[in-house]
Design an enzyme around this catalytic site. Structure first.
Site, mmCIF file in Angstrom:
data_model
loop_
_atom_site.group_PDB
_atom_site.id
_atom_site.type_symbol
_atom_site.label_atom_id
_atom_site.label_comp_id
_atom_site.label_asym_id
_atom_site.label_seq_id
_atom_site.Cartn_x
_atom_site.Cartn_y
_atom_site.Cartn_z
ATOM 1 N N ASP A 103 0.150 -8.006 1.382
ATOM 2 C CA ASP A 103 -0.666 -8.342 0.195
ATOM 3 C C ASP A 103 -1.234 -7.453 -0.715
ATOM 4 O O ASP A 103 -1.860 -6.632 -0.028
ATOM 5 C CB ASP A 103 -1.237 -9.611 0.483
ATOM 6 C CG ASP A 103 -0.885 -10.875 0.565
ATOM 7 O OD1 ASP A 103 0.654 -11.057 0.228
ATOM 8 O OD2 ASP A 103 -1.378 -11.972 0.790
ATOM 9 N N ASN A 117 -3.535 -9.835 -13.202
ATOM 10 C CA ASN A 117 -2.610 -10.466 -14.113
ATOM 11 C C ASN A 117 -3.769 -11.223 -15.243
ATOM 12 O O ASN A 117 -3.359 -11.432 -16.327
ATOM 13 C CB ASN A 117 -2.140 -11.556 -13.332
ATOM 14 C CG ASN A 117 -0.684 -11.036 -12.815
ATOM 15 O OD1 ASN A 117 -0.138 -10.312 -13.364
ATOM 16 N ND2 ASN A 117 -0.322 -11.926 -11.775
ATOM 17 N N HIS A 161 0.315 -10.229 -17.476
ATOM 18 C CA HIS A 161 1.221 -10.317 -16.704
ATOM 19 C C HIS A 161 2.397 -9.299 -16.741
ATOM 20 O O HIS A 161 2.790 -9.067 -15.413
ATOM 21 C CB HIS A 161 2.193 -11.756 -16.553
ATOM 22 C CG HIS A 161 1.365 -12.864 -16.126
ATOM 23 N ND1 HIS A 161 1.370 -13.241 -14.947
ATOM 24 C CD2 HIS A 161 0.610 -13.766 -17.074
ATOM 25 C CE1 HIS A 161 0.557 -14.342 -14.739
ATOM 26 N NE2 HIS A 161 0.140 -14.746 -15.930
ATOM 27 N N ASP A 209 3.571 -7.156 -13.530
ATOM 28 C CA ASP A 209 4.896 -6.759 -13.084
ATOM 29 C C ASP A 209 5.263 -5.357 -13.031
ATOM 30 O O ASP A 209 5.878 -5.032 -12.075
ATOM 31 C CB ASP A 209 5.785 -7.360 -14.188
ATOM 32 C CG ASP A 209 5.782 -8.871 -14.095
ATOM 33 O OD1 ASP A 209 5.635 -9.698 -13.214
ATOM 34 O OD2 ASP A 209 6.306 -9.447 -15.112
ATOM 35 N N ASP A 261 2.625 -11.746 -4.856
ATOM 36 C CA ASP A 261 2.224 -10.349 -4.722
ATOM 37 C C ASP A 261 2.320 -10.198 -3.187
ATOM 38 O O ASP A 261 2.000 -8.885 -2.802
ATOM 39 C CB ASP A 261 0.787 -10.086 -5.330
ATOM 40 C CG ASP A 261 -0.116 -10.835 -4.351
ATOM 41 O OD1 ASP A 261 0.417 -12.012 -4.294
ATOM 42 O OD2 ASP A 261 -1.296 -10.415 -4.143
#
Length: 328
Positions: A206, A214, A219, A223, A249
């Site tokens: 993670d 984010n 976002h 990404d 994630d």
């Protein structure tokens, strides 16, 4: 450059072996049936029937093979199938039988385009179409138009098969990172479990505080980070290890051939490749009789423990073999 994908649900070694076995049995049976269609040219008919029975025997042996043979062996059998088709077409007792036997070449086209990468698939299709076309023309009693028509049919079937396989592969791939997605990972894990690969380890990783990225940077920034992490990790992994985006994630690693100690060391190395990004990871080694779900549950429990202890670390599940646990 990313290689053209092949759908994991059809391209596993076991699925390939079973399909190859089915095609050998079907093709051999076709040859035996076609050879029995008359009484003239008895020697040729017996030769065709003999080759057909040989193909059926090879297919039956593949069905009974508990462990799928290596892909190089299976590829050799596909090539051998092309040669056998050319041979029976050439010695067929009449033109009608020859064309019927040549139609079996469609099996090779479909097989190659299901399981091989593009270049190998094209090579197999060219080989079988060339062999059957040459055999039909060398006979002298089959028309060139029939040979050309058959070549068009086989090539079209192969092309359509390839298109469907490439589209099917998208279901197992993550569009953002180009990695396998959860479905692709689960299918690969299930295949290794069925083959009883030992040792076998898995890991869940993670990105710490990803939601904050984010929320604060947008976002698109999230990404970009996912793509950067995926690219760094993919380049650092040894052959045979599968990296997947498990969702959000979270990434997953499938590590065949590595025990818990080795898997943990590799995961810690990966975590060091993304400076400035915290990574929490849980690792588990498969125990005898573990199902896929049980293995991943133990990796998830190890990840949960790392998060509860403050994140930014990697740990092996506490119930894994003592020699692995002792190295932590």
């Amino acid at each position: 450059m990313r290689a053209e994908p092949v759908s994991r649900d059809v391209a596993s070694p076991r699925a390939m072996a079973q399909t190859l076995a089915l095609f050998y049995v079907a093709g051999g049976s076709t040859a035996v049936l076609a050879a029995g269609g008359g009484t003239d040219q008895a020697v040729r008919r017996w030769l065709v029937a003999g080759i057909g029975l040989l193909a059926v025997a090879v297919g039956a042996a593949l069905f009974r093979w508990d462990v799928a043979p290596p892909r190089v062996v299976q590829g050799g059998l596909v090539t051998a199938g092309s040669c056998l088709i050319g041979a029976v077409v050439l010695i067929a007792p009449d033109a009608t039988t020859a064309v019927v036997l040549a139609s079996v070449s469609a099996f090779v086209g479909v097989m190659a385009c299901f399981f091989a990468d593009r270049r190998v698939a094209v090579a197999h299709v060219v080989t079988v179409v060339g062999a059957t076309t040459a055999a039909l023309l060398l006979r002298g009693d089959a028309s060139a138009a029939s040979a050309a028509a058959l070549a068009v049919v086989v090539s079209t079937l192969a092309s359509v098969t390839r298109t469907l396989v490439v589209r099917a592969s998208d279901a197992g791939s993550d569009a953002l990172t180009g990695l396998a997605n959860r479905r692709g990972f689960d299918e690969a894990l299930g295949e290794h479990i069925r083959r009883a690969d030992v040792p076998l380890s898995a890991a869940l990783l993670d990105l710490d505080h990803f939601k904050l990225i984010n929320d604060t940077d947008g976002h698109e920034a999230g990404d970009r980070l996912l793509r950067r992490v995926a690219g760094s990790w993919r380049q650092a992994l040894p052959g045979g290890v599968l990296l997947a985006r498990h969702g959000g994630d979270e990434f997953a690693l499938l590590l065949p051939g590595l025990d818990g100690t080795e898997a943990l060391a590799l995961v810690r190395h990966l975590c060091s490749l993304v400076p400035g990004v915290g990574v929490s990871a849980g690792v588990a080694q498969r125990c005898p009789q573990d199902t896929a779900a049980q293995l991943m549950r133990r990796a998830d429990l190890a990840l949960y423990r790392v998060k509860a202890d403050g994140r930014g670390a990697a740990a092996l599940h506490a119930d894994d073999p003592p020699e692995a646990a002792a190295s932590r």
